[in-house]
Design a protein around this motif. Structure first.
Motif, PDB file in Angstrom:
ATOM      1  N   GLY A 123      24.663  54.684  44.606  1.00  0.00           N
ATOM      2  CA  GLY A 123      25.286  53.935  43.511  1.00  0.00           C
ATOM      3  C   GLY A 123      24.913  54.458  42.142  1.00  0.00           C
ATOM      4  O   GLY A 123      25.711  54.407  41.204  1.00  0.00           O
ATOM      5  N   GLU A 124      23.718  54.977  42.013  1.00  0.00           N
ATOM      6  CA  GLU A 124      23.266  55.495  40.724  1.00  0.00           C
ATOM      7  C   GLU A 124      23.869  56.855  40.394  1.00  0.00           C
ATOM      8  O   GLU A 124      23.906  57.247  39.229  1.00  0.00           O
ATOM      9  CB  GLU A 124      21.741  55.577  40.691  1.00  0.00           C
ATOM     10  N   VAL A 125      24.304  57.584  41.421  1.00  0.00           N
ATOM     11  CA  VAL A 125      24.955  58.868  41.153  1.00  0.00           C
ATOM     12  C   VAL A 125      26.216  58.615  40.336  1.00  0.00           C
ATOM     13  O   VAL A 125      26.437  59.238  39.296  1.00  0.00           O
ATOM     14  CB  VAL A 125      25.287  59.626  42.458  1.00  0.00           C
ATOM     15  N   ALA A 126      27.044  57.686  40.797  1.00  0.00           N
ATOM     16  CA  ALA A 126      28.292  57.375  40.096  1.00  0.00           C
ATOM     17  C   ALA A 126      28.017  56.817  38.701  1.00  0.00           C
ATOM     18  O   ALA A 126      28.612  57.267  37.719  1.00  0.00           O
ATOM     19  CB  ALA A 126      29.120  56.386  40.908  1.00  0.00           C
ATOM     20  N   SER A 127      27.117  55.862  38.606  1.00  0.00           N
ATOM     21  CA  SER A 127      26.861  55.257  37.298  1.00  0.00           C
ATOM     22  C   SER A 127      26.210  56.243  36.343  1.00  0.00           C
ATOM     23  O   SER A 127      26.467  56.206  35.140  1.00  0.00           O
ATOM     24  CB  SER A 127      26.011  53.993  37.442  1.00  0.00           C
ATOM     25  N   GLY A 128      25.385  57.162  36.870  1.00  0.00           N
ATOM     26  CA  GLY A 128      24.745  58.174  36.028  1.00  0.00           C
ATOM     27  C   GLY A 128      25.737  59.127  35.402  1.00  0.00           C
ATOM     28  O   GLY A 128      25.479  59.701  34.344  1.00  0.00           O
ATOM     29  N   LEU A 129      26.887  59.284  36.042  1.00  0.00           N
ATOM     30  CA  LEU A 129      27.914  60.179  35.517  1.00  0.00           C
ATOM     31  C   LEU A 129      29.083  59.432  34.877  1.00  0.00           C
ATOM     32  O   LEU A 129      30.013  60.048  34.372  1.00  0.00           O
ATOM     33  CB  LEU A 129      28.457  61.071  36.641  1.00  0.00           C
ATOM     34  N   GLY A 130      29.033  58.104  34.957  1.00  0.00           N
ATOM     35  CA  GLY A 130      30.141  57.311  34.441  1.00  0.00           C
ATOM     36  C   GLY A 130      31.412  57.529  35.248  1.00  0.00           C
ATOM     37  O   GLY A 130      32.508  57.554  34.699  1.00  0.00           O
TER      38      GLY A 130
END
Length: 110
Positions: free
Chosen positions: A36-43
């Motif tokens: 989940g943080e991969v997506a949020s880290g890249l917006g």
């Protein structure tokens, strides 16, 4: 590494979002990043990011690790090292000193 695997890895890295994901995971090191943080880290959108991660995984550049209920993505440095080795296999036509700057640039002391 054979040519087909090298082409898959290069194709995977040849797309902007996948390259950003791979660089994010390299920066994270051995701890990796929860999915989940991969997506949020890249917006980015989660389902699109999952598709990109799957392509990177099939290319041998990303692996998953389960941490309880959390799936972490980690850059597969062995796969990346194999790709670099394949690209430099016949480097410098018998003059390895010409390759030293490249080797020094990709060697980290982590």
């Amino acid at each position: 590494m054979d040519k087909k695997i090298a082409l898959a890895a290069l194709a995977a890295l040849g797309q902007e979002t996948r390259l950003d994901i791979f660089r994010l995971l390299v920066k994270a090191g051995t701890e990796g990043v929860p999915s989940g943080e991969v997506a949020s880290g890249l917006g980015a959108v989660q389902n699109t990011t999952s598709a990109h991660l799957k392509i990177l995984h099939h290319a041998g550049l990303v692996r998953t690790e389960r941490d309880g209920r959390v799936v972490r993505y980690v850059a597969d440095m062995t796969g990346f090292r194999d790709l670099l080795a394949y690209l430099m296999e016949d480097c410098c036509n018998g003059s390895p000193e010409l390759c030293r700057p490249v080797i020094d640039a990709v060697t980290c002391e982590c």
